[in-house]
Design an enzyme around this catalytic site. Structure first.
Site, PDB file in Angstrom:
ATOM      1  N   ARG A   1       0.818  -1.120  -0.013  1.00 44.77           N
ATOM      2  CA  ARG A   1       0.087  -0.073   0.047  1.00 44.77           C
ATOM      3  C   ARG A   1       0.687   1.239  -0.060  1.00 44.77           C
ATOM      4  NH1 ARG A   1      -2.191  -3.658   3.909  1.00 44.77           N
ATOM      5  NH2 ARG A   1      -4.350  -4.239   3.552  1.00 44.77           N
TER       6      ARG A   1
ATOM      7  N   LYS B   1      -2.058  -1.890   7.589  1.00 43.20           N
ATOM      8  CA  LYS B   1      -3.340  -1.768   7.935  1.00 43.20           C
ATOM      9  C   LYS B   1      -4.060  -2.578   8.919  1.00 43.20           C
ATOM     10  CE  LYS B   1      -7.863  -0.973   5.695  1.00 43.20           C
ATOM     11  NZ  LYS B   1      -8.383  -0.885   4.049  1.00 43.20           N
TER      12      LYS B   1
ATOM     13  N   HIS C   1      -3.124   2.229  -5.690  1.00 41.71           N
ATOM     14  CA  HIS C   1      -3.861   1.303  -5.619  1.00 41.71           C
ATOM     15  C   HIS C   1      -4.186   0.079  -6.776  1.00 41.71           C
ATOM     16  CE1 HIS C   1      -5.952  -0.597  -2.262  1.00 41.71           C
ATOM     17  NE2 HIS C   1      -7.015  -0.866  -2.836  1.00 41.71           N
TER      18      HIS C   1
ATOM     19  N   ARG D   1      -1.314  -2.024  -6.783  1.00 37.12           N
ATOM     20  CA  ARG D   1      -1.360  -3.193  -5.921  1.00 37.12           C
ATOM     21  C   ARG D   1      -2.401  -4.174  -6.551  1.00 37.12           C
ATOM     22  NH1 ARG D   1      -1.545  -4.586  -0.403  1.00 37.12           N
ATOM     23  NH2 ARG D   1      -3.624  -5.106   0.450  1.00 37.12           N
TER      24      ARG D   1
ATOM     25  N   HIS E   1      -4.477  -9.058   4.152  1.00 40.62           N
ATOM     26  CA  HIS E   1      -5.902  -9.007   4.345  1.00 40.62           C
ATOM     27  C   HIS E   1      -6.191  -9.608   5.503  1.00 40.62           C
ATOM     28  CE1 HIS E   1      -6.428  -8.554  -0.571  1.00 40.62           C
ATOM     29  NE2 HIS E   1      -6.215  -7.429   0.401  1.00 40.62           N
TER      30      HIS E   1
ATOM     31  N   TYR F   1      -9.914 -10.707  -6.580  1.00 37.94           N
ATOM     32  CA  TYR F   1      -9.113 -11.004  -7.634  1.00 37.94           C
ATOM     33  C   TYR F   1      -9.158 -12.150  -8.353  1.00 37.94           C
ATOM     34  CZ  TYR F   1      -6.796  -7.088  -4.828  1.00 37.94           C
ATOM     35  OH  TYR F   1      -6.796  -5.964  -4.066  1.00 37.94           O
TER      36      TYR F   1
END
Length: 297
Positions: A150, A175, A242, A245, A268, A277
């Protein structure tokens, strides 16, 4: 009690006790200020189920909020008012009964393999005034495309976090305040090594891995924004950080990476986030169809 004063107390609590990131704190501050400004509510006692519902309804019908924008405001205000109830400033949370619109299921935007290679080629051969910029910028875009970091994670990288000899990058407090280790390829390692040599040549000793050209300081968010705009214009590719990514994730799946490993590399919390994805990777899906047992008939 003044809602802005309470919001400031909430943010101080969130930062010092809950350990929320500056980015999350800004989101809370912005959401409460926007709610107060657009409803004309200055005192917390003025908040009612009716004006809260009108705020969200107006957001969708008059301001054309996307579902994601709606959800961000709902989540931010839900946490804020929940804290207010816990502190005894309110009797109940007015957000609880606010419905959540059905989220649109969209395939994440990405670059194709050819466009990703084109971008890396352009970043390396761009006519820079200083050679340091060539190697640093190539290392930055390579890190996005080959490791899927990120924006905040890349800018927050420390020099000690990058181990090119052992092919790993350590992400501190990504995150959700989670640490993780991201393995890197030899291709990315070579780009990082070239940048490290240039960094040493200029005597950069700042703790941040990516340095600004001028001064012994880390590369800034504003600097990255300008760099992305510069390369977007030069390449004529409509990309964002992004999107790079998303490109990493999709290319990994097309290369045969399993969804569990990819989820760990992406940082995640829920593997369901990673499964989006799968829909973006036509090559991956096509490869799975070859496994049908009747294909040899």
């Amino acid at each position: 009690m003044d809602i802005q004063t309470i919001s400031q107390k909430f943010c101080e609590y969130s930062a010092s006790i809950r350990g929320y990131s500056p980015h999350t704190i800004r989101r809370y501050t912005t959401s409460v200020s926007f709610f107060s400004r657009n409803t004309g509510i200055a005192e917390l006692s003025q908040v009612t189920d009716e004006n809260v519902r009108a705020f969200f309804y107006g957001g969708r019908t008059e301001r054309n909020w996307s579902v994601n924008t709606y959800i961000v405001y709902r989540k931010s205000l839900l946490v804020f008012f929940r804290w207010c109830v816990k502190q005894g400033y309110m009797e109940r949370n007015p957000i609880i009964d606010i419905e959540i619109p059905k989220r649109e299921k969209r395939i994440p935007p990405k670059l194709t393999k050819q466009d990703a290679l084109k971008l890396l080629e352009l970043v390396y051969h761009y006519p820079y005034e200083y050679s340091f910029l060539r190697y640093r910028n190539h290392a930055i875009f390579s890190t996005f495309i080959f490791a899927g970091l990120r924006k905040s994670e890349l800018l927050g990288l420390k020099y000690a976090d990058v181990d090119v000899d052992n092919l790993t990058i350590f992400i501190r407090q990504g995150k959700g305040n989670k640490d993780r280790i991201v393995p890197i390829s030899h291709t990315l390692a070579q780009s990082l090594k070239r940048y490290i040599e240039q960094r040493k040549r200029l005597g950069k000793t700042n703790p941040e891995f990516f340095s600004s050209l001028r001064g012994n300081i880390g590369f800034t968010q504003n600097g990255l924004k300008k760099l992305v705009e510069q390369m977007r214009e030069a390449s004529r590719l409509p990309f964002t950080v992004h999107k790079l990514r998303h490109t990493f994730a999709t290319l990994m799946l097309e290369g045969g990476c399993d969804i569990f490993s990819l989820s760990k590399m992406m940082g995640h919390s829920d593997i369901k986030t990673t499964t989006i994805y799968l829909a973006a990777s036509a090559e991956h899906l096509r490869a799975q169809m070859t496994k049908h047992p009747l294909n040899d008939m």
